[in-house]
Design a protein around this motif. Structure first.
Motif, PDB file in Angstrom:
ATOM      1  N   LEU A  67     -10.390  10.063  24.539  1.00  0.00           N
ATOM      2  CA  LEU A  67     -11.151  10.814  23.532  1.00  0.00           C
ATOM      3  C   LEU A  67     -10.223  11.375  22.454  1.00  0.00           C
ATOM      4  CD1 LEU A  67     -13.838  12.712  25.650  1.00  0.00           C
ATOM      5  CD2 LEU A  67     -14.206  10.924  23.932  1.00  0.00           C
ATOM      6  N   ALA A  68      -9.051  11.864  22.893  1.00  0.00           N
ATOM      7  CA  ALA A  68      -8.091  12.417  21.939  1.00  0.00           C
ATOM      8  C   ALA A  68      -7.657  11.338  20.945  1.00  0.00           C
ATOM      9  CB  ALA A  68      -6.880  12.976  22.676  1.00  0.00           C
ATOM     10  N   GLU A  69      -7.391  10.162  21.466  1.00  0.00           N
ATOM     11  CA  GLU A  69      -6.936   9.060  20.608  1.00  0.00           C
ATOM     12  C   GLU A  69      -8.062   8.606  19.666  1.00  0.00           C
ATOM     13  OE1 GLU A  69      -4.077   8.049  20.140  1.00  0.00           O
ATOM     14  OE2 GLU A  69      -4.379   6.222  18.952  1.00  0.00           O
ATOM     15  N   ILE A  70      -9.268   8.589  20.194  1.00  0.00           N
ATOM     16  CA  ILE A  70     -10.416   8.207  19.368  1.00  0.00           C
ATOM     17  C   ILE A  70     -10.517   9.163  18.188  1.00  0.00           C
ATOM     18  CG2 ILE A  70     -12.940   8.257  19.275  1.00  0.00           C
ATOM     19  CD1 ILE A  70     -12.975   7.023  22.048  1.00  0.00           C
ATOM     20  N   ARG A  71     -10.412  10.463  18.485  1.00  0.00           N
ATOM     21  CA  ARG A  71     -10.519  11.461  17.434  1.00  0.00           C
ATOM     22  C   ARG A  71      -9.380  11.304  16.430  1.00  0.00           C
ATOM     23  NH1 ARG A  71     -11.736  16.083  20.910  1.00  0.00           N
ATOM     24  NH2 ARG A  71     -13.246  14.574  21.703  1.00  0.00           N
ATOM     25  N   ALA A  72      -8.196  11.142  16.953  1.00  0.00           N
ATOM     26  CA  ALA A  72      -7.019  11.058  16.077  1.00  0.00           C
ATOM     27  C   ALA A  72      -7.080   9.841  15.157  1.00  0.00           C
ATOM     28  CB  ALA A  72      -5.744  11.021  16.925  1.00  0.00           C
ATOM     29  N   SER A  73      -7.559   8.743  15.693  1.00  0.00           N
ATOM     30  CA  SER A  73      -7.558   7.502  14.909  1.00  0.00           C
ATOM     31  C   SER A  73      -8.781   7.380  14.018  1.00  0.00           C
ATOM     32  CB  SER A  73      -7.503   6.303  15.853  1.00  0.00           C
ATOM     33  OG  SER A  73      -8.694   6.267  16.623  1.00  0.00           O
ATOM     34  N   GLY A  74      -9.790   8.221  14.260  1.00  0.00           N
ATOM     35  CA  GLY A  74     -11.016   8.107  13.481  1.00  0.00           C
ATOM     36  C   GLY A  74     -11.828   6.875  13.859  1.00  0.00           C
ATOM     37  N   TYR A  75     -11.606   6.404  15.064  1.00  0.00           N
ATOM     38  CA  TYR A  75     -12.309   5.203  15.505  1.00  0.00           C
ATOM     39  C   TYR A  75     -13.820   5.411  15.627  1.00  0.00           C
ATOM     40  CZ  TYR A  75     -14.237   1.772  18.693  1.00  0.00           C
ATOM     41  OH  TYR A  75     -15.041   0.832  19.263  1.00  0.00           O
ATOM     42  N   ARG A  76     -14.578   4.459  15.140  1.00  0.00           N
ATOM     43  CA  ARG A  76     -16.037   4.438  15.340  1.00  0.00           C
ATOM     44  C   ARG A  76     -16.418   3.028  15.745  1.00  0.00           C
ATOM     45  NH1 ARG A  76     -18.555   9.446  14.184  1.00  0.00           N
ATOM     46  NH2 ARG A  76     -17.098  10.548  12.846  1.00  0.00           N
TER      47      ARG A  76
ATOM     48  N   GLY B  40      -4.296   2.006   6.243  1.00  0.00           N
ATOM     49  CA  GLY B  40      -3.963   1.059   7.320  1.00  0.00           C
ATOM     50  C   GLY B  40      -5.181   0.286   7.766  1.00  0.00           C
ATOM     51  N   GLU B  41      -5.025  -0.396   8.894  1.00  0.00           N
ATOM     52  CA  GLU B  41      -6.137  -1.187   9.433  1.00  0.00           C
ATOM     53  C   GLU B  41      -7.162  -0.274  10.085  1.00  0.00           C
ATOM     54  OE1 GLU B  41      -6.461  -4.829   9.336  1.00  0.00           O
ATOM     55  OE2 GLU B  41      -5.216  -4.123   7.674  1.00  0.00           O
ATOM     56  N   LYS B  42      -8.383  -0.662  10.024  1.00  0.00           N
ATOM     57  CA  LYS B  42      -9.456   0.050  10.705  1.00  0.00           C
ATOM     58  C   LYS B  42      -9.285  -0.157  12.208  1.00  0.00           C
ATOM     59  CE  LYS B  42     -14.338   0.373   9.349  1.00  0.00           C
ATOM     60  NZ  LYS B  42     -15.383  -0.451   8.737  1.00  0.00           N
ATOM     61  N   PRO B  43      -9.270   0.932  12.976  1.00  0.00           N
ATOM     62  CA  PRO B  43      -9.078   0.761  14.422  1.00  0.00           C
ATOM     63  C   PRO B  43     -10.280   0.074  15.077  1.00  0.00           C
ATOM     64  CG  PRO B  43      -9.564   3.056  13.883  1.00  0.00           C
ATOM     65  CD  PRO B  43      -9.421   2.321  12.582  1.00  0.00           C
ATOM     66  N   THR B  44     -10.005  -0.734  16.073  1.00  0.00           N
ATOM     67  CA  THR B  44     -11.074  -1.352  16.865  1.00  0.00           C
ATOM     68  C   THR B  44     -10.812  -1.014  18.326  1.00  0.00           C
ATOM     69  OG1 THR B  44      -9.878  -3.401  17.293  1.00  0.00           O
ATOM     70  CG2 THR B  44     -11.145  -3.297  15.250  1.00  0.00           C
ATOM     71  N   LEU B  45     -11.736  -1.405  19.177  1.00  0.00           N
ATOM     72  CA  LEU B  45     -11.534  -1.206  20.604  1.00  0.00           C
ATOM     73  C   LEU B  45     -10.201  -1.805  21.016  1.00  0.00           C
ATOM     74  CD1 LEU B  45     -14.505  -1.824  23.007  1.00  0.00           C
ATOM     75  CD2 LEU B  45     -13.373   0.276  22.345  1.00  0.00           C
ATOM     76  N   GLN B  46      -9.957  -3.003  20.523  1.00  0.00           N
ATOM     77  CA  GLN B  46      -8.746  -3.745  20.849  1.00  0.00           C
ATOM     78  C   GLN B  46      -7.486  -2.959  20.500  1.00  0.00           C
ATOM     79  OE1 GLN B  46      -7.322  -5.856  22.862  1.00  0.00           O
ATOM     80  NE2 GLN B  46      -8.630  -7.534  22.153  1.00  0.00           N
ATOM     81  N   SER B  47      -7.431  -2.511  19.240  1.00  0.00           N
ATOM     82  CA  SER B  47      -6.214  -1.833  18.788  1.00  0.00           C
ATOM     83  C   SER B  47      -6.019  -0.515  19.542  1.00  0.00           C
ATOM     84  CB  SER B  47      -6.279  -1.592  17.277  1.00  0.00           C
ATOM     85  OG  SER B  47      -7.272  -0.645  16.960  1.00  0.00           O
TER      86      SER B  47
END
Lengths: 348, 348
Positions: free
Chosen positions: A40-49, A2-9
DNA sequence: CTGAAAGCGCTTACAG
DNA sequence: CTGAAAGCGCTTACAG
C-alpha cells in the motif's frame, strides 16, 4: 513524470508477484498485514492506479451505471430530476461506481442504447426514471439482459419482476390535504393533470381519500368542481385556481409546484377578507416554491437515489443468483412556509 | 441467446481474419467494398459489438469525457447548467463519446478525481465549468496531464494555455441596455452581484459601457444609485429594485433571472402611471422567466456545448501534436416577452 | 487489400 | 499466504 506504473513495474520494485498486489487491492484480507502495508505504501508513493480497461476486460465488470437524462421541459419541475441525478452520482461514487449519461428521443432508443452499452461492457446496468403507463422499457431491458432498477413504479403491474423505488405521492397529497383540513378548510380543490398519468392519478387519489375520510360529499369531489384537471404549467395553474374559486374552493392541493405558483398568483390578486383564508400547497418543494414562500410536499430524493444504487449494485454483484425484486415506497414530507403560517394566524 | 459474438467468432464464421473485421469498424476505407459489406451484414445479423474494455485497453482511449456536476443551489439559475449538460451529452453521443459524471466538494477534489479517472483510463479528458477568479483547476489539470476544455473564461488570464468557450455576458447586457434605451428609458439600473465574480463583473461592464455610450452621467452609474449590488436571489432582487426605484430608476437590467423575478414583483405592485414605464430584463432565459413573461438574455448553450466537445475531441485525437489553444466567445441574444411588449405600446 | 503475431494490464482460477 | 500460468477481446504495428 517517467513511465506510468503498472502492476508489473510495482511488483518488480517490491519483489512480490503481480498477483499479490492485485490481492491487496481486491482481496486485502487474504494478504499478510506486513506485506499489505508495504504494498500500500508503494502504491501511494508511486501514484499507481489500476487500469480500468484491463480490470474491466478481465473481470467483465465496468462498475459504470447508465442513465438517460431528458431535456428539462420545465425549469420548475426539472429540479427534482436534477436533485435525483446529483444524489445518484454521489451515492455511486461512494460505492466506487460511476454514472454514464445518455440521451434518447424515445423509450425504444433509450433501451436499445442501454442494451448496446451493456453489450460492449461500457455499463453493467442502468437506472430507469420517469416510468409511465404502458412503459415497455422494463420488458425490453429484461429481454436484452440488462440489469436495472427503476425510480418510479411500474404503473400497470406493481408486482413486476424488477426492483423499483418510488415516492408515495398519494401519502404526500394526503398530508397536504389533512394540513388544510386542520386549518379549517373544507372545500379544498385539487389542481392536477388529466387522468392517465400514473404519477398524477396517484397524487389525486391521496387528496380524494383524505377528503372522503373527512366526510366531504362525493359530488363536490367531482371533476369540474373541486377536482380540476389541466396540463402542467404556471398559467394553467392560475386558470384552474380561478375555476376552483368559482366552485367555492378556499384552498388547493396541487400536483406540482408549477400549478401551485400559478394558483398562488390568483390568491395574491384576490386579496379580499373572504379569500384571504385560502391556501395552496405545491408538490416537489422546488427552489421556486421556496423562493416564493409556498408550502410544498418534499420528496425524499436523496434517500430514493441511495436505495436505487444499493439495489442495483446488489443486483450486479450477485449476477448468477439475482436477489428477489424489491419494491420500495418512500413517504414524502410536508414543508410548511410563510404563506401558510401567515394564513394560520388568520385562521386560528 | 447463445454465446456473445466476438471478433474471433465472427472471423471464423466469415472466413476472414479478426484484423479485417477490426478494419471494417475502425478503418473502413482500407477494406475492399465487397468484403466490407459482407462483414457489416454479419455484424448486424449477429448483433456484434466490440468490447469497450478490450478496445480501450489496446487503443489507450476510453472515448469517455469527465464532468463535475454541482448541486443546483438555485432552481432558477440551475437550469442553465442543466441545458448545458444535456447539450454536452447529445454532442458527445453524436461523436461516439460518452459523458461520465463526478461530484466534488471542492475544486481540489474535482481535479484530483479527474486526474485519478484519467490515470485509470476511465476518461480521456474532461470539461471544466463554472470558472472563477483564482481558479487553480487549469494549472492542476495541466500539471497532471489531463486534457480539458473549459466552458467559461479563465478570468485572471485570458490568454491561458488551454482552450475555452464562453458566452459574452457584456454583449448580452449591452443588448438589454440598448433595448431599454430604445424604449426611451434613460435611468436604467443594473441589478448585479458584488464585485469579484468574473461573470457578474462582465455582465455589469456591458451595461456600464452601453450607458456611457448613451451619454448617461458617470455619477448616476455609481454604486448605490443605479448600480445595485446584491447576492443572487428573488428576495434580493425585490429589495435591490426598491432601492433603484428610489434612486429614480425606471428600468433595470439584471445579472440573473432570479434577480429579475424579484425586481418584476416590485413593478407589478407599484402599478402607478409613473412606474408603468419601467421594464426589467433578466439573464439566462430560464423557464421561470418564460413562465412569468419576463424578457431575458439567452445564452447559446447548445452551441457552446457543441464547440466544447469539438475542441476537446480534437485535442484528444491529436495527443502527440496538441492543437493551438482556441478561445471562443459566443454572443447571446435578447428574448423579448409580453411584459416588454406591453411596455412598448405605452412608451411609443 | 488481407493475415499472423504481439501485447495492452489486469484478474481468475489453481498449484504450491 | 504467495506465485506462475492463462487469457479476457481487442488494435497496432508489420509482413505478405
Amino acid at each position: 513524470m517517467g513511465e506510468k506504473p503498472t502492476l508489473q513495474s510495482l511488483a518488480s520494485s517490491l519483489g512480490v508477484s503481480r498477483q499479490t498486489i492485485s490481492n491487496v487491492l481486491n482481496n486485502p484480507q487474504v494478504v499478510h498485514a506486513s506485506t499489505r502495508d508495504r504494498v500500500l505504501a508503494e502504491i501511494r508513493a508511486s501514484g499507481y492506479r489500476p487500469s480500468a480497461a484491463a480490470r474491466s476486460l478481465r473481470s467483465r465488470r465496468s462498475e459504470v451505471i447508465g442513465l438517460r437524462i431528458r431535456p428539462a421541459v420545465d425549469g420548475i419541475n426539472g429540479s427534482l430530476m436534477d436533485a435525483f441525478l446529483h444524489a445518484l452520482v454521489e451515492c455511486s461514487q461512494r460505492r466506487d461506481h460511476r454514472l454514464l449519461l445518455i440521451t434518447a428521443t424515445s423509450d425504444e432508443q433509450e433501451t436499445s442504447e442501454q442494451a448496446a452499452l451493456h453489450t460492449t461492457g461500457a455499463i453493467d446496468g442502468c437506472v430507469l426514471t420517469d416510468t409511465h403507463l404502458d412503459d415497455t422499457r422494463p420488458a425490453e431491458l429484461a429481454a436484452t439482459g440488462v440489469p436495472f432498477v427503476a425510480f418510479g413504479r411500474p404503473w400497470q403491474d406493481r408486482d413486476a419482476g424488477h426492483s423499483w423505488v418510488d415516492i408515495d405521492g398519494a401519502a404526500g397529497t394526503r398530508l397536504a390535504t389533512e394540513h388544510l383540513l386542520d386549518l379549517g378548510h373544507r372545500r379544498i380543490a385539487f389542481l392536477g393533470w388529466p387522468t392517465g398519468s400514473g404519477v398524477g392519478d396517484d397524487r389525486r387519489s391521496g387528496w380524494q381519500r383524505a377528503m372522503a375520510d373527512a366526510g366531504v360529499a362525493a359530488e363536490d369531489l367531482a371533476t369540474g368542481l373541486l377536482d380540476q384537471r389541466t396540463d402542467d404549467g404556471v398559467v394553467e395553474g392560475t386558470q384552474a385556481m380561478e375555476r376552483a374559486l368559482r366552485a367555492g374552493a378556499t384552498a388547493a392541493v396541487c400536483a406540482s409546484d408549477s400549478l401551485a405558483v400559478g394558483a398562488s398568483t390568483v390568491l395574491r390578486r384576490v386579496s379580499s377578507a373572504e379569500t384571504a383564508r385560502t391556501a395552496v400547497v405545491g408538490f416537489d418543494d422546488t427552489p421556486v416554491a421556496a423562493a416564493l414562500g409556498l408550502s410544498s410536499v418534499r420528496q425524499p430524493v436523496a434517500a430514493a437515489a441511495s436505495r436505487v444504487v444499493d439495489l442495483l449494485i446488489e443486483r450486479l454483484t450477485t449476477a448468477n443468483d439475482p436477489p428477489e425484486p424489491v419494491h420500495d415506497l418512500l413517504t414524502p414530507e410536508l414543508v410548511l412556509r410563510e404563506f401558510d403560517r401567515r394564513l394560520d394566524q388568520h385562521a386560528r
